[in-house]
Design a protein around this motif. Sequence first.
Motif, PDB file in Angstrom:
ATOM      1  N   TYR A   1      71.816 -30.940 -54.713  1.00 58.91           N
ATOM      2  CA  TYR A   1      71.556 -29.776 -55.569  1.00 58.91           C
ATOM      3  C   TYR A   1      70.131 -29.266 -55.359  1.00 58.91           C
ATOM      4  O   TYR A   1      69.891 -28.053 -55.249  1.00 58.91           O
ATOM      5  CB  TYR A   1      71.777 -30.148 -57.035  1.00 58.91           C
ATOM      6  N   SER A   2      69.178 -30.212 -55.295  1.00 61.82           N
ATOM      7  CA  SER A   2      67.777 -29.835 -55.104  1.00 61.82           C
ATOM      8  C   SER A   2      67.572 -29.094 -53.785  1.00 61.82           C
ATOM      9  O   SER A   2      66.876 -28.060 -53.734  1.00 61.82           O
ATOM     10  CB  SER A   2      66.900 -31.095 -55.142  1.00 61.82           C
ATOM     11  N   ILE A   3      68.191 -29.593 -52.729  1.00 59.61           N
ATOM     12  CA  ILE A   3      68.044 -28.962 -51.409  1.00 59.61           C
ATOM     13  C   ILE A   3      68.749 -27.604 -51.384  1.00 59.61           C
ATOM     14  O   ILE A   3      68.231 -26.635 -50.807  1.00 59.61           O
ATOM     15  CB  ILE A   3      68.588 -29.899 -50.317  1.00 59.61           C
ATOM     16  N   ALA A   4      69.911 -27.524 -52.030  1.00 64.52           N
ATOM     17  CA  ALA A   4      70.627 -26.240 -52.088  1.00 64.52           C
ATOM     18  C   ALA A   4      69.797 -25.189 -52.829  1.00 64.52           C
ATOM     19  O   ALA A   4      69.735 -24.020 -52.415  1.00 64.52           O
ATOM     20  CB  ALA A   4      71.974 -26.433 -52.779  1.00 64.52           C
ATOM     21  N   LYS A   5      69.135 -25.604 -53.899  1.00 66.14           N
ATOM     22  CA  LYS A   5      68.291 -24.681 -54.674  1.00 66.14           C
ATOM     23  C   LYS A   5      67.127 -24.164 -53.827  1.00 66.14           C
ATOM     24  O   LYS A   5      66.821 -22.960 -53.821  1.00 66.14           O
ATOM     25  CB  LYS A   5      67.772 -25.400 -55.920  1.00 66.14           C
ATOM     26  N   GLU A   6      66.481 -25.070 -53.085  1.00 68.21           N
ATOM     27  CA  GLU A   6      65.375 -24.663 -52.211  1.00 68.21           C
ATOM     28  C   GLU A   6      65.871 -23.770 -51.079  1.00 68.21           C
ATOM     29  O   GLU A   6      65.188 -22.823 -50.668  1.00 68.21           O
ATOM     30  CB  GLU A   6      64.678 -25.899 -51.635  1.00 68.21           C
ATOM     31  N   ALA A   7      67.064 -24.078 -50.575  1.00 63.37           N
ATOM     32  CA  ALA A   7      67.623 -23.275 -49.471  1.00 63.37           C
ATOM     33  C   ALA A   7      67.884 -21.844 -49.922  1.00 63.37           C
ATOM     34  O   ALA A   7      67.606 -20.891 -49.188  1.00 63.37           O
ATOM     35  CB  ALA A   7      68.916 -23.917 -48.971  1.00 63.37           C
ATOM     36  N   VAL A   8      68.398 -21.689 -51.149  1.00 58.68           N
ATOM     37  CA  VAL A   8      68.674 -20.348 -51.674  1.00 58.68           C
ATOM     38  C   VAL A   8      67.373 -19.569 -51.868  1.00 58.68           C
ATOM     39  O   VAL A   8      67.315 -18.355 -51.623  1.00 58.68           O
ATOM     40  CB  VAL A   8      69.457 -20.444 -53.007  1.00 58.68           C
ATOM     41  N   LYS A   9      66.308 -20.272 -52.284  1.00 56.89           N
ATOM     42  CA  LYS A   9      65.010 -19.606 -52.450  1.00 56.89           C
ATOM     43  C   LYS A   9      64.476 -19.077 -51.119  1.00 56.89           C
ATOM     44  O   LYS A   9      63.888 -17.994 -51.056  1.00 56.89           O
ATOM     45  CB  LYS A   9      63.993 -20.584 -53.035  1.00 56.89           C
ATOM     46  N   ASN A  10      64.678 -19.848 -50.056  1.00 58.66           N
ATOM     47  CA  ASN A  10      64.099 -19.504 -48.756  1.00 58.66           C
ATOM     48  C   ASN A  10      65.008 -18.622 -47.906  1.00 58.66           C
ATOM     49  O   ASN A  10      64.519 -17.769 -47.162  1.00 58.66           O
ATOM     50  CB  ASN A  10      63.751 -20.784 -47.987  1.00 58.66           C
ATOM     51  N   LYS A  11      66.317 -18.864 -47.973  1.00 57.87           N
ATOM     52  CA  LYS A  11      67.272 -18.069 -47.191  1.00 57.87           C
ATOM     53  C   LYS A  11      68.410 -17.655 -48.125  1.00 57.87           C
ATOM     54  O   LYS A  11      69.510 -18.206 -48.075  1.00 57.87           O
ATOM     55  CB  LYS A  11      67.825 -18.901 -46.028  1.00 57.87           C
ATOM     56  N   PRO A  12      68.171 -16.680 -48.998  1.00 57.00           N
ATOM     57  CA  PRO A  12      69.143 -16.408 -50.068  1.00 57.00           C
ATOM     58  C   PRO A  12      70.455 -15.766 -49.624  1.00 57.00           C
ATOM     59  O   PRO A  12      71.498 -16.065 -50.204  1.00 57.00           O
ATOM     60  CB  PRO A  12      68.372 -15.466 -50.997  1.00 57.00           C
ATOM     61  N   PHE A  13      70.442 -14.911 -48.631  1.00 60.51           N
ATOM     62  CA  PHE A  13      71.619 -14.102 -48.352  1.00 60.51           C
ATOM     63  C   PHE A  13      72.640 -14.798 -47.455  1.00 60.51           C
ATOM     64  O   PHE A  13      73.785 -15.018 -47.851  1.00 60.51           O
ATOM     65  CB  PHE A  13      71.200 -12.752 -47.759  1.00 60.51           C
ATOM     66  N   LEU A  14      72.253 -15.151 -46.239  1.00 64.39           N
ATOM     67  CA  LEU A  14      73.206 -15.727 -45.291  1.00 64.39           C
ATOM     68  C   LEU A  14      72.932 -17.198 -44.996  1.00 64.39           C
ATOM     69  O   LEU A  14      73.590 -17.793 -44.139  1.00 64.39           O
ATOM     70  CB  LEU A  14      73.197 -14.925 -43.986  1.00 64.39           C
ATOM     71  N   GLY A  15      71.977 -17.786 -45.679  1.00 61.13           N
ATOM     72  CA  GLY A  15      71.707 -19.205 -45.485  1.00 61.13           C
ATOM     73  C   GLY A  15      71.104 -19.511 -44.124  1.00 61.13           C
ATOM     74  O   GLY A  15      70.607 -18.626 -43.413  1.00 61.13           O
ATOM     75  N   TYR A  16      71.176 -20.757 -43.753  1.00 66.37           N
ATOM     76  CA  TYR A  16      70.563 -21.226 -42.512  1.00 66.37           C
ATOM     77  C   TYR A  16      71.534 -21.247 -41.327  1.00 66.37           C
ATOM     78  O   TYR A  16      71.125 -21.517 -40.207  1.00 66.37           O
ATOM     79  CB  TYR A  16      69.999 -22.632 -42.717  1.00 66.37           C
ATOM     80  N   GLY A  17      72.824 -20.981 -41.569  1.00 61.96           N
ATOM     81  CA  GLY A  17      73.810 -21.008 -40.494  1.00 61.96           C
ATOM     82  C   GLY A  17      74.661 -22.268 -40.548  1.00 61.96           C
ATOM     83  O   GLY A  17      74.210 -23.327 -40.994  1.00 61.96           O
TER      84      GLY A  17
ATOM     85  N   ILE B   1      74.116 -23.800 -48.698  1.00 63.38           N
ATOM     86  CA  ILE B   1      72.979 -23.988 -47.791  1.00 63.38           C
ATOM     87  C   ILE B   1      73.160 -23.238 -46.479  1.00 63.38           C
ATOM     88  O   ILE B   1      72.225 -22.635 -45.966  1.00 63.38           O
ATOM     89  CB  ILE B   1      72.774 -25.495 -47.530  1.00 63.38           C
ATOM     90  N   THR B   2      74.373 -23.256 -45.943  1.00 58.12           N
ATOM     91  CA  THR B   2      74.572 -22.720 -44.592  1.00 58.12           C
ATOM     92  C   THR B   2      75.030 -21.263 -44.552  1.00 58.12           C
ATOM     93  O   THR B   2      74.872 -20.605 -43.523  1.00 58.12           O
ATOM     94  CB  THR B   2      75.592 -23.579 -43.828  1.00 58.12           C
ATOM     95  N   THR B   3      75.599 -20.745 -45.656  1.00 61.03           N
ATOM     96  CA  THR B   3      76.048 -19.339 -45.648  1.00 61.03           C
ATOM     97  C   THR B   3      75.410 -18.515 -46.761  1.00 61.03           C
ATOM     98  O   THR B   3      75.684 -17.321 -46.871  1.00 61.03           O
ATOM     99  CB  THR B   3      77.584 -19.239 -45.766  1.00 61.03           C
ATOM    100  N   GLY B   4      74.572 -19.134 -47.587  1.00 62.16           N
ATOM    101  CA  GLY B   4      73.829 -18.400 -48.599  1.00 62.16           C
ATOM    102  C   GLY B   4      74.683 -17.876 -49.739  1.00 62.16           C
ATOM    103  O   GLY B   4      75.843 -18.245 -49.923  1.00 62.16           O
TER     104      GLY B   4
END
Length: 762
Positions: A305-321, A359-362
């Motif tokens: 959950y913590s990593i998903a929250k940080e991922a949304v903050k940094n790559k909100p729309f399409l995630g990291y792939g 995380i991967t698709t935002g």
Amino acid sequence: MKNKITLDYIILFLFKGLVVILPLFFLPWTASRLGMDNFNKDYLLWILIPLIFFLWLGKSLKQGEFKFIKTFFNIPIILLLAVYGLAAFFSLDAYSSVFGSYGVYTNPLLTFVSIVLLYFFTASYFKARDIIEIIKAVILSFFAVVFFTLILFIGSWIFNLGSDSLLNQFFVLSAGSFEDLAIYLAVINIFIIGILFNRASLELIIKKNLHKLVIIFFLCLSFFFLLMINFPPAWWLVLAGLVFLFLVNNYFLKNKFRKRKNLIFYLVSIILLLGIILINIFIVDNNVFANRRTAKLQLDFNNSYSIAKEAVKNKPFLGYGSDTFPYVFSLHRDASINNTDYWYLRFNKPAAYIFELIITTGIVGTLSYLFFILFYFYLFYNFLDYFASKYKINTSKEAGDYDTIAASLMAPVLLLLIGQFFIMPNIVLIFLFWLFLSLLALIAREISRDSGKKFKPDFNLYKINKTTNPDLFNGLFLLIFLLAAGWIILFSFEVKYWVAEAFYNKAEAGEYGLQKAVNLNPGRFNYKITLAKYCKEKAITELEETGRDIKKAGNLVNNSIDWARQSVKEAPFSIIANEALGIIYRDIGTYSKDNQVFAIKAFREAKKLEPTNPVLSVELGKLYLETGAIVEAVSVLEEANNLKNNYFEAEFNLAKAYSQSGKEYDALMILDKIVKEQPSADVFYEQGRIYYNIGNFDMAINNFEEVLDIVPNHSNALYSIGLAFEGIGEKDRALDFFKKVLDLNPENKEIMEKIESLEEED
């Protein structure tokens, strides 16, 4: 002719074959060193599903008419596919997002495209009678999995096979972990129970009593394995499935069932399951569950959950792939992980599929998926509404025969859907989810055709005829031709990559095999890392040999550095690639100090990609110490010490940095703490060295004596204690220790001169 082999027969044969062999499919020469159970399964999907799809389109072309399922349910699937494609295009690692990250292969773009093709093909091509054949293939596959598991359990009991046995390794490489098996068994068990307690479905699928007994035997055997594995999420899914089947069978299909017998079975089963779940909650050690997830490199819920929250903050729309979770974990791992038992692990999967999706698709990908789920809940609602009214109205016999199978299919789909919020499914579970969904769409299509306006939403076939729509037909023909050509090109790459994996896993191939793997698949940065490490080890071995070949060693060193640099260039955001480059420079720096500067640069880059990893800070601090950058060493080693409690490497090297920066008493405080917890020759020696430097020779001698008690022939301790005795004026004792050093190092000129100097003074 009765046994005439037609294109329809070939298509159905290939499709059923895929369903049967996928759960246990693997090839030993491409079995990952990391236990990558999904590698071969993904490749099987990428090859067989497009082949089946294009055979179907080829048949349609020959007949002069294309038929596709037409429903507004296509919208969320196409939207989801578009989001996956965009996420892959803008990914941190486009190669991994398309072909899968090495050792992970959760759901890369090619797999998702294959799954979508599976859905449209199944829902559009097959007829109602084909559903029975496909379900039989699912049951046959279930038999194969249970039978192999039985062999494994018998082998473990009788022959005491451990985790390293060939049988167990085969199971891990093919079926995945026992936790994956438990989820698979839970889902298929509920599916089969739904058939057994649905008279109309049972009569269609299993007509002979002997076959029913065989199915019941395997069902009981699989429940026994569930008890042996005892994976809590599997029990929760079985409970949810039984409750769902009870409600559907007794309240929506009530005119078709023996209500009393069903009621007794479901109530007894639900009570037993609740008992098992309560035992797991209150009696079984909760750490067992956490440790088993950790063993699969699967992160816990809180950190996911913590990593998903940080991922949304940094790559909100399409995630990291797609398939980039290993990158994201390193980038956003919480420092609290450092104080757990699994702090040294790099996790490649989150706790549940929903976290992977976020995380991967935002946000866009997650909302698209939830939109897709809502559509199918609406479909479920319409099925239940149809059941409630249909058995009062009693429509055509064909619809009445096949629509009840939908009730048995809805249960596993619902379980797999629920499971995606609590577990991380492997490719087999993802495949089953979409297979059952496509069969539901097929049944909805058949009901829409036969029941007219009694079933909503409409699932119809959209037809493009060569005669009535020649322009559209020809345009579609051109599109299919281009797609087929693209798939053939892609297929050639897939074969190359498969062969590359075979070379990579052929241990005895050595450098030749690794270079072949790199040449065949230059996109896999881990191949280059392994080749770089291989060249480095060969170079160090050559340098340490008596008759060393400096030129050969130099070439190997250059090759090692070059391969490591290429891996970083291929995957600049990979912590593994950057760390490997730093390690290679560091190890070679032992023989060539110039490389230590490059090692520092590589470890700095690695630290940016994994800022909360104390190991990287320690490595960087040690390099700073070796190059004389004391201020920088103190800074990063203090950071490492703050990141992890009681971390010996951080504390010990920080003490060395303090001693070299003039903070000897701070250094001694740290070393006093370490000595109480982890006494060792190195710690005692460092203490003695600091005491000597501040002029406390007595304490220095005490510490050097502690070193010699542990390692009697410790040259540095013997020499240092000699100096300490010399410092307090006991030159005879000092001379004794210097002579011991000379015995260990007979060609050491410095110690010879020291002995001569002391003897002349006497």
